[in-house]
Structure formats: structure tokens, C-alpha cells
Design a protein around this motif. Sequence first.
Motif, PDB file in Angstrom:
ATOM      1  N   ASN A  80       3.132   5.869  -2.936  1.00 50.22           N
ATOM      2  CA  ASN A  80       4.288   6.586  -3.473  1.00 50.22           C
ATOM      3  C   ASN A  80       4.219   6.659  -4.996  1.00 50.22           C
ATOM      4  N   GLY A  81       3.851   5.553  -5.629  1.00 49.34           N
ATOM      5  CA  GLY A  81       3.735   5.523  -7.087  1.00 49.34           C
ATOM      6  C   GLY A  81       2.653   6.459  -7.592  1.00 49.34           C
ATOM      7  N   GLU A  82       1.517   6.483  -6.917  1.00 52.14           N
ATOM      8  CA  GLU A  82       0.434   7.383  -7.325  1.00 52.14           C
ATOM      9  C   GLU A  82       0.842   8.839  -7.152  1.00 52.14           C
ATOM     10  N   ALA A  83       1.599   9.141  -6.087  1.00 53.91           N
ATOM     11  CA  ALA A  83       2.085  10.511  -5.892  1.00 53.91           C
ATOM     12  C   ALA A  83       3.059  10.888  -7.006  1.00 53.91           C
ATOM     13  N   MET A  84       3.937   9.949  -7.391  1.00 52.97           N
ATOM     14  CA  MET A  84       4.869  10.201  -8.492  1.00 52.97           C
ATOM     15  C   MET A  84       4.114  10.433  -9.792  1.00 52.97           C
ATOM     16  N   GLN A  85       3.098   9.617 -10.033  1.00 48.24           N
ATOM     17  CA  GLN A  85       2.304   9.736 -11.253  1.00 48.24           C
ATOM     18  C   GLN A  85       1.589  11.078 -11.290  1.00 48.24           C
ATOM     19  N   SER A  86       1.025  11.475 -10.178  1.00 49.88           N
ATOM     20  CA  SER A  86       0.329  12.748 -10.090  1.00 49.88           C
ATOM     21  C   SER A  86       1.292  13.913 -10.318  1.00 49.88           C
ATOM     22  N   ALA A  87       2.475  13.838  -9.714  1.00 48.29           N
ATOM     23  CA  ALA A  87       3.471  14.894  -9.881  1.00 48.29           C
ATOM     24  C   ALA A  87       3.939  14.969 -11.331  1.00 48.29           C
ATOM     25  N   THR A  88       4.101  13.821 -11.969  1.00 52.72           N
ATOM     26  CA  THR A  88       4.524  13.788 -13.373  1.00 52.72           C
ATOM     27  C   THR A  88       3.443  14.380 -14.258  1.00 52.72           C
ATOM     28  N   GLU A 133       0.831  -1.207   0.000  1.00 52.66           N
ATOM     29  CA  GLU A 133       0.000   0.000   0.000  1.00 52.66           C
ATOM     30  C   GLU A 133       0.863   1.254   0.000  1.00 52.66           C
ATOM     31  N   ARG A 134       1.972   1.231   0.759  1.00 47.72           N
ATOM     32  CA  ARG A 134       2.887   2.383   0.773  1.00 47.72           C
ATOM     33  C   ARG A 134       3.544   2.568  -0.594  1.00 47.72           C
ATOM     34  N   LEU A 135       3.959   1.461  -1.221  1.00 45.35           N
ATOM     35  CA  LEU A 135       4.536   1.544  -2.556  1.00 45.35           C
ATOM     36  C   LEU A 135       3.529   2.130  -3.546  1.00 45.35           C
TER      37      LEU A 135
END
Length: 173
Positions: free
Chosen positions: A151-159, A146-148
Motif C-alpha cells: 500500500n505504501g509503495e502504491a501511495m509513493q508511486s501515485a505521489t 507486506e500488505r502495508l
Amino acid sequence: MCPSRTRPLYDGRCYNVGDSMGHQLVRMVALLRRVADARMAAHGLTDAQWKPLWLLDSGRCATPIELAREMEIDAGAVTRMLDRLETKGLLVRTRSDTDRRVVQLALTEAGRAAAAQVPMVLAEVNNDILRGFSAQEHQQLRHFLERLQANGEAMQSATATATTPAPGIPDTP
């Protein structure tokens, strides 16, 4: 020479794909898929059959567009897949009464019976892959995943935000 393993956890100067968490996750997903597909075959279901049947039966999808998004495949592939499922008598397609552009999908009785096998097989596969794990280790693994994902969704959103042009500024030269 590679620095010692402190922060950051990976260093591009000595990056080894075999040690990559992403590579290990991809291999794990591929392994789970192969085992699940082999066990689904015992119920007469292929990968292209059990996934959409399960998604429809679980209520996660009700239209071809939703299936395409959830399964991450293109509209043409979904149409061909639905053609086969409909030919086998596992589902029916109907046009929406309120919007004729929308196609609704519904499982037939045979489709519901086939879909009922899917969670049984998936539970068995998950239980077998987790053999030897305690309940606490299972919860810890789920927490890490869930943490991974977060983090991935936050990276995707930032991108996505970084690649979206500002209002009034054209995105092409």
C-alpha cells in the motif's frame, strides 16, 4: 465528537498520535534498533559498522552509492563511514577497471568475520521480540507488513506520478 470506528479507520478530527499505526511502527523500529545496537556492541560493532558490513556481505550493496541508497544517508556520511571501516581494516575500496568513477567495496577477512556475527544477533533479536507468537501469528504479521508495504509503495508511486509534470509543461512557473 469522534464518529464510531468504521471506514475510514482514522479521522483527522480526532486523530491521536498514540493510536497511530505509523507512530507504533516507528517506535517498534526504534526499539528493535536500540536492542540490536546494544547486542552488536558485545561484538565490538557499532550501528555505523554492522549495517554496511552486513549489506556488503549479503551482496545487497557493492558501491558507496548503493550503500547510501540502502541506508538512506547522504554521500558524505557514507564516505566518512567507509573511511572508519577502512581504517579498522574491515573493508577495502578499489576503483572499477571499466569505469574509474565507480568505487567497488570489498570486505577484508576481518570484515567478513565481523559481518558473520550480524545475522546471528539479528535472528536472536527477532526471536526475542516474537516470543510467545505462534508460527501462524508470525506468518500473519509478515503478511500484514507486506500488505502495508505494498500500500505504501502504491501511495509513493501515485505521489511521484502526480508530481511529475506532463511532457512539454514546465514544472516551475
